[in-house]
Motif scaffolding. Structure first.
Motif, PDB file in Angstrom:
ATOM      1  N   THR A 133       0.832  -1.207   0.000  1.00  0.00           N
ATOM      2  CA  THR A 133       0.000   0.000   0.000  1.00  0.00           C
ATOM      3  C   THR A 133       0.864   1.254   0.000  1.00  0.00           C
ATOM      4  O   THR A 133       0.630   2.199  -0.777  1.00  0.00           O
ATOM      5  N   ASP A 134       1.891   1.273   0.840  1.00  0.00           N
ATOM      6  CA  ASP A 134       2.747   2.458   0.916  1.00  0.00           C
ATOM      7  C   ASP A 134       3.621   2.598  -0.328  1.00  0.00           C
ATOM      8  O   ASP A 134       3.917   3.720  -0.768  1.00  0.00           O
ATOM      9  N   ILE A 135       4.044   1.481  -0.905  1.00  0.00           N
ATOM     10  CA  ILE A 135       4.798   1.548  -2.164  1.00  0.00           C
ATOM     11  C   ILE A 135       3.910   2.129  -3.263  1.00  0.00           C
ATOM     12  O   ILE A 135       4.344   2.994  -4.045  1.00  0.00           O
ATOM     13  N   GLY A 136       2.659   1.662  -3.320  1.00  0.00           N
ATOM     14  CA  GLY A 136       1.725   2.196  -4.308  1.00  0.00           C
ATOM     15  C   GLY A 136       1.481   3.683  -4.108  1.00  0.00           C
ATOM     16  O   GLY A 136       1.403   4.458  -5.075  1.00  0.00           O
ATOM     17  N   THR A 137       1.375   4.111  -2.848  1.00  0.00           N
ATOM     18  CA  THR A 137       1.174   5.534  -2.547  1.00  0.00           C
ATOM     19  C   THR A 137       2.368   6.363  -3.003  1.00  0.00           C
ATOM     20  O   THR A 137       2.208   7.468  -3.538  1.00  0.00           O
ATOM     21  N   GLU A 179       2.900   1.430 -12.109  1.00  0.00           N
ATOM     22  CA  GLU A 179       3.590   0.847 -10.953  1.00  0.00           C
ATOM     23  C   GLU A 179       2.717   0.926  -9.701  1.00  0.00           C
ATOM     24  O   GLU A 179       2.681  -0.013  -8.889  1.00  0.00           O
ATOM     25  N   ALA A 180       2.002   2.049  -9.548  1.00  0.00           N
ATOM     26  CA  ALA A 180       1.126   2.212  -8.388  1.00  0.00           C
ATOM     27  C   ALA A 180       0.000   1.180  -8.411  1.00  0.00           C
ATOM     28  O   ALA A 180      -0.320   0.557  -7.387  1.00  0.00           O
ATOM     29  N   ILE A 181      -0.591   0.991  -9.581  1.00  0.00           N
ATOM     30  CA  ILE A 181      -1.698   0.030  -9.696  1.00  0.00           C
ATOM     31  C   ILE A 181      -1.223  -1.384  -9.382  1.00  0.00           C
ATOM     32  O   ILE A 181      -1.893  -2.135  -8.658  1.00  0.00           O
ATOM     33  N   GLU A 182      -0.055  -1.744  -9.903  1.00  0.00           N
ATOM     34  CA  GLU A 182       0.472  -3.093  -9.631  1.00  0.00           C
ATOM     35  C   GLU A 182       0.670  -3.313  -8.129  1.00  0.00           C
ATOM     36  O   GLU A 182       0.281  -4.352  -7.577  1.00  0.00           O
ATOM     37  N   ALA A 183       1.283  -2.337  -7.456  1.00  0.00           N
ATOM     38  CA  ALA A 183       1.528  -2.478  -6.018  1.00  0.00           C
ATOM     39  C   ALA A 183       0.226  -2.515  -5.236  1.00  0.00           C
ATOM     40  O   ALA A 183       0.058  -3.326  -4.313  1.00  0.00           O
ATOM     41  N   LEU A 184      -0.724  -1.659  -5.589  1.00  0.00           N
ATOM     42  CA  LEU A 184      -1.983  -1.590  -4.839  1.00  0.00           C
ATOM     43  C   LEU A 184      -2.865  -2.802  -5.095  1.00  0.00           C
ATOM     44  O   LEU A 184      -3.625  -3.218  -4.212  1.00  0.00           O
ATOM     45  N   GLU A 185      -2.773  -3.379  -6.268  1.00  0.00           N
ATOM     46  CA  GLU A 185      -3.509  -4.627  -6.517  1.00  0.00           C
ATOM     47  C   GLU A 185      -2.968  -5.740  -5.622  1.00  0.00           C
ATOM     48  O   GLU A 185      -3.748  -6.551  -5.087  1.00  0.00           O
ATOM     49  N   ARG A 231      -7.217  -7.302   1.670  1.00  0.00           N
ATOM     50  CA  ARG A 231      -8.605  -6.851   1.497  1.00  0.00           C
ATOM     51  C   ARG A 231      -8.846  -5.556   2.256  1.00  0.00           C
ATOM     52  O   ARG A 231      -9.979  -5.226   2.632  1.00  0.00           O
ATOM     53  N   SER A 232      -7.772  -4.798   2.483  1.00  0.00           N
ATOM     54  CA  SER A 232      -7.873  -3.550   3.235  1.00  0.00           C
ATOM     55  C   SER A 232      -8.696  -2.526   2.456  1.00  0.00           C
ATOM     56  O   SER A 232      -8.410  -2.269   1.276  1.00  0.00           O
ATOM     57  N   PRO A 233      -9.704  -1.898   3.089  1.00  0.00           N
ATOM     58  CA  PRO A 233     -10.462  -0.841   2.397  1.00  0.00           C
ATOM     59  C   PRO A 233      -9.564   0.314   1.957  1.00  0.00           C
ATOM     60  O   PRO A 233      -9.789   0.909   0.902  1.00  0.00           O
ATOM     61  N   THR A 234      -8.547   0.631   2.758  1.00  0.00           N
ATOM     62  CA  THR A 234      -7.643   1.719   2.390  1.00  0.00           C
ATOM     63  C   THR A 234      -6.888   1.372   1.111  1.00  0.00           C
ATOM     64  O   THR A 234      -6.761   2.210   0.202  1.00  0.00           O
ATOM     65  N   ALA A 235      -6.361   0.145   1.014  1.00  0.00           N
ATOM     66  CA  ALA A 235      -5.656  -0.271  -0.196  1.00  0.00           C
ATOM     67  C   ALA A 235      -6.592  -0.242  -1.397  1.00  0.00           C
ATOM     68  O   ALA A 235      -6.204   0.196  -2.499  1.00  0.00           O
ATOM     69  N   PRO A 286     -14.210   2.325   6.262  1.00  0.00           N
ATOM     70  CA  PRO A 286     -13.839   3.721   6.496  1.00  0.00           C
ATOM     71  C   PRO A 286     -14.300   4.626   5.351  1.00  0.00           C
ATOM     72  O   PRO A 286     -14.057   4.327   4.172  1.00  0.00           O
ATOM     73  N   ALA A 287     -14.968   5.687   5.718  1.00  0.00           N
ATOM     74  CA  ALA A 287     -15.472   6.616   4.705  1.00  0.00           C
ATOM     75  C   ALA A 287     -14.332   7.229   3.901  1.00  0.00           C
ATOM     76  O   ALA A 287     -14.515   7.602   2.728  1.00  0.00           O
ATOM     77  N   SER A 288     -13.150   7.330   4.500  1.00  0.00           N
ATOM     78  CA  SER A 288     -12.009   7.899   3.787  1.00  0.00           C
ATOM     79  C   SER A 288     -11.640   7.068   2.564  1.00  0.00           C
ATOM     80  O   SER A 288     -11.153   7.604   1.560  1.00  0.00           O
ATOM     81  N   SER A 289     -11.872   5.749   2.609  1.00  0.00           N
ATOM     82  CA  SER A 289     -11.554   4.893   1.464  1.00  0.00           C
ATOM     83  C   SER A 289     -12.459   5.236   0.278  1.00  0.00           C
ATOM     84  O   SER A 289     -12.002   5.252  -0.883  1.00  0.00           O
ATOM     85  N   ILE A 290     -13.702   5.504   0.554  1.00  0.00           N
ATOM     86  CA  ILE A 290     -14.641   5.898  -0.501  1.00  0.00           C
ATOM     87  C   ILE A 290     -14.292   7.283  -1.029  1.00  0.00           C
ATOM     88  O   ILE A 290     -14.342   7.553  -2.234  1.00  0.00           O
ATOM     89  N   ALA A 291     -13.888   8.170  -0.125  1.00  0.00           N
ATOM     90  CA  ALA A 291     -13.498   9.525  -0.532  1.00  0.00           C
ATOM     91  C   ALA A 291     -12.327   9.482  -1.508  1.00  0.00           C
ATOM     92  O   ALA A 291     -12.256  10.289  -2.448  1.00  0.00           O
ATOM     93  N   MET A 292     -11.394   8.561  -1.312  1.00  0.00           N
ATOM     94  CA  MET A 292     -10.230   8.466  -2.202  1.00  0.00           C
ATOM     95  C   MET A 292     -10.641   8.213  -3.646  1.00  0.00           C
ATOM     96  O   MET A 292     -10.106   8.816  -4.589  1.00  0.00           O
ATOM     97  N   VAL A 293     -11.593   7.297  -3.842  1.00  0.00           N
ATOM     98  CA  VAL A 293     -12.011   6.965  -5.210  1.00  0.00           C
ATOM     99  C   VAL A 293     -12.706   8.162  -5.848  1.00  0.00           C
ATOM    100  O   VAL A 293     -12.447   8.493  -7.016  1.00  0.00           O
TER     101      VAL A 293
END
Length: 609
Positions: A470-474, A484-490, A497-501, A535-542
């Motif tokens: 997650t942090d590498i993707g960020t 690269e971000a998408i690969e790491a976050l996938e 299954r983290s909502p933040t990820a 977490p509502a923050s995960s939805i806010a990110m999208v």
């Protein structure tokens, strides 16, 4: 020239040989009985065999020269032979000693099994210290490796692990002694280890090893201290007691280790700080089971840990360590489950305050309270006080340095945060979590290459640690490296299954113009929120990735009201950078007490992503 048997008879060589073997056999039997009674090292018997073996050859030499003619002065050839045999004895003794030392150092589990299997009688402390070794081991750092469970019931693993953790905690109270943290020490659990490798990887000068046998109310604990530089034993002991004496045993072991290392004890109460413990073995067993389950960091195990701590407190409500354990379990539970922080953090706070009321010197409880103040109360000054109090009480407590680093990153004091992260890693070099925090601190000071190196080094310790991906993707997101971000976050989403990820993955997909995939993640998160806590923050990110700033701010306000775990990072997390100029974003920060400018605020707005 034919062999003349008469010369053997004349010199009484056979009689000498038989007499010597009979005497040696008797002496070895007596020595074996004494060694068992006093729990001597097997090295003593091995050396005796070498000495008696060489002595047998010397006896034959003496018989050849003196058997027939009686006493006389030593001849030249006889003296030469005896010198050769004396030299051979010295070489043999040294070879056996070195072999035994290497075997003990590289096969600690086997040696501990042998020691325990011999059994023993109840006795007071009769420690053995290697002559001259203590002076060479004036170390300032020690690691306590997981004690081996030698009980007939494998379920007693919790007890041997618990004894290890308690010794780590006790030794951490000693001024001038640095103790490797639990995470790094337990990396070697169940492995045959070389003490020199352990010393190098943990940066310590001495290693504590041991075993535990718990059978009913009886307890046998063995422990040994080994110099990590050369494998020499500095101290060893075995204790046969009743289970109720476990605290006294732990204190005896800690004091013996401190004495062997020549570390000056803290002034005041004689060195080892007295903690508020229970006197009930059943309570202590519940507590150790709770800690054992808590360390597994899984939802089911954490719920069972809460039950164990509550069972301990039902019998002894004044047991401070169990109160602190209960608080720790409640604090961690939202991270590994779909439970809202608001549901459990008030319970955690009540438990930790009670623990500190019972024992104000409990460093771990101060650190836990600091975490609650950081991630739930948003009491930034109060949190820092608690972390620094914990570190003052126990400078070797790596987690306190780690959490202080997180706190300093959140509040924008990045250079100080990096220093604390490095200190945490020096205390716990094999912790992937601390490696993640170090990488995060490097990101915030602008060293992205160093951060990526830190993340990958942590992945070598735990390749399945999803939060690292997650942090590498960020990090890649902040550089606009979307593939690269998408690969790491996938990978992060697949592991945890983290909502933040998943929220960050949705952001990355939207930024890479893969809009339909981003909206699929958004629908999934919103659907799950109807039945579980997401977490509502995960939805806010999208929404933010899709360019829907208004909706992103709506969900961030919900996240603030929920006290989401991610909210303290709102001001410094690069994913939110396009919101810096929004009045609603500033008001959210104000309500959280994060409206003071930081380095992130002073950076130029990069514009739409």
């Amino acid at each position: 020239m034919p062999f003349d048997s008469r010369r053997l008879k004349e010199r009484k060589l056979v009689q000498w040989a038989l007499a010597y073997l009979a005497g040696a056999w008797v002496l070895l039997q007596v020595l074996g009985l004494v060694a068992d009674a006093f729990d001597w090292s097997p090295l003593v018997l091995r050396l005796a065999f070498v000495v008696f073996g060489v002595g047998f050859l010397a006896a034959l030499v003496l018989a050849w020269f003196h058997g027939e003619r009686g006493r006389q002065r030593l001849s030249g050839p006889e003296l030469l032979l005896l010198c050769i045999l004396l030299g051979a004895a010295g070489v043999g003794v040294e070879v056996v000693r070195r072999s035994a030392t290497r075997a003990s150092a590289s096969s600690a589990t086997v040696s501990r099994s042998d020691e325990v299997s011999r059994g023993g009688v109840e006795r007071d402390s009769m420690a053995t210290v290697a002559p001259g070794a203590v002076a060479s081991a004036q170390q300032s750092a020690v690691a306590v490796l997981p004690f081996v469970n030698m009980s007939s019931d494998p379920e007693n693993e919790y007890f041997s692990d618990g004894i290890t953790e308690e010794l780590i905690s006790d030794l951490s109270q000693v001024a001038g002694l640095r103790v490797a943290s639990r995470t790094s020490a337990f990396t070697f659990k169940g492995r045959t280890v070389d003490v020199q490798e352990v010393g190098r990887r943990l940066n310590v000068g001495a290693i504590v090893e041991g075993s535990v046998r718990k059978e009913g109310s009886r307890l046998r604990i063995t422990a040994q201290l080994v110099d990590a530089a050369n494998g020499f034993h500095l101290w060893s002991e075995a204790y046969d007691r009743e289970l109720k004496d476990v605290f006294a045993i732990q204190e005896e072991i800690s004091r013996a280790i401190v004495d062997a290392l020549k570390i000056r004890l803290t002034a005041g109460d004689g060195g080892l700080r007295a903690t508020h413990r229970t006197s009930d073995p059943e309570v202590y067993s519940h507590y150790l089971r709770g800690r054992y389950l808590w360390n597994q960091r899984k939802e089911a195990a954490l719920r069972n840990a809460i039950e164990e701590f509550e069972a301990a407190l039902a019998i002894d409500p004044g047991f401070a360590a169990a109160q602190a354990g209960l608080a720790d379990a409640y604090v961690v539970l939202p991270v590994f489950s779909s439970i809202a922080m608001a549901e459990v953090i008030p319970k955690a706070k009540a438990a930790v305050l009670r623990a500190l009321e019972l024992d104000p010197g409990l460093a771990e409880a101060h650190a836990t309270l600091g975490t609650i103040k950081t991630y739930y109360d948003w009491d930034w000054a109060g949190a820092e006080r608690e972390y620094r109090t914990a570190i003052e009480l126990n400078p070797s407590y790596a987690s306190a340095h780690q959490w202080l680093s997180e706190h300093l990153q959140i509040t924008g004091r990045f250079d100080e945060a990096l220093a604390e992260a490095r200190q945490a890693q020096s205390l716990d070099p094999l912790s992937p979590v601390i490696g993640l925090v170090l990488g995060s601190a490097l990101v915030h000071v602008g060293d992205l290459t160093g951060a990526l190196d830190a993340f990958h080094a942590a992945l070598e310790l735990d390749p399945n640690f999803g939060d690292l991906y997650t942090d590498i993707g960020t990090l890649y997101l902040s550089q606009r490296k979307y593939p690269e971000a998408i690969e790491a976050l996938e990978r992060a989403a697949a592991y945890t299954r983290s909502p933040t990820a998943r929220g960050k993955l949705g952001f990355a997909l939207a930024a890479a113009e893969r809009t339909e995939e981003a909206r699929a993640i958004l629908r999934s998160l919103e659907q799950e929120r109807r039945t579980d806590f997401i977490p509502a923050s995960s939805i806010a990110m999208v929404h933010l990735g899709l360019g829907e700033k208004g909706l992103a701010l709506d969900w961030l306000e919900k996240s603030r009201d929920d006290h989401d775990w991610e909210m303290p990072w709102l001001k410094v997390e690069s994913i939110w950078e396009t919101l810096r100029g929004e009045p609603r974003y500033r008001r959210i920060l104000e309500t959280m007490g994060l409206d003071n400018p930081t380095a992130a605020d002073l950076a130029p707005d990069p514009g739409p992503s």
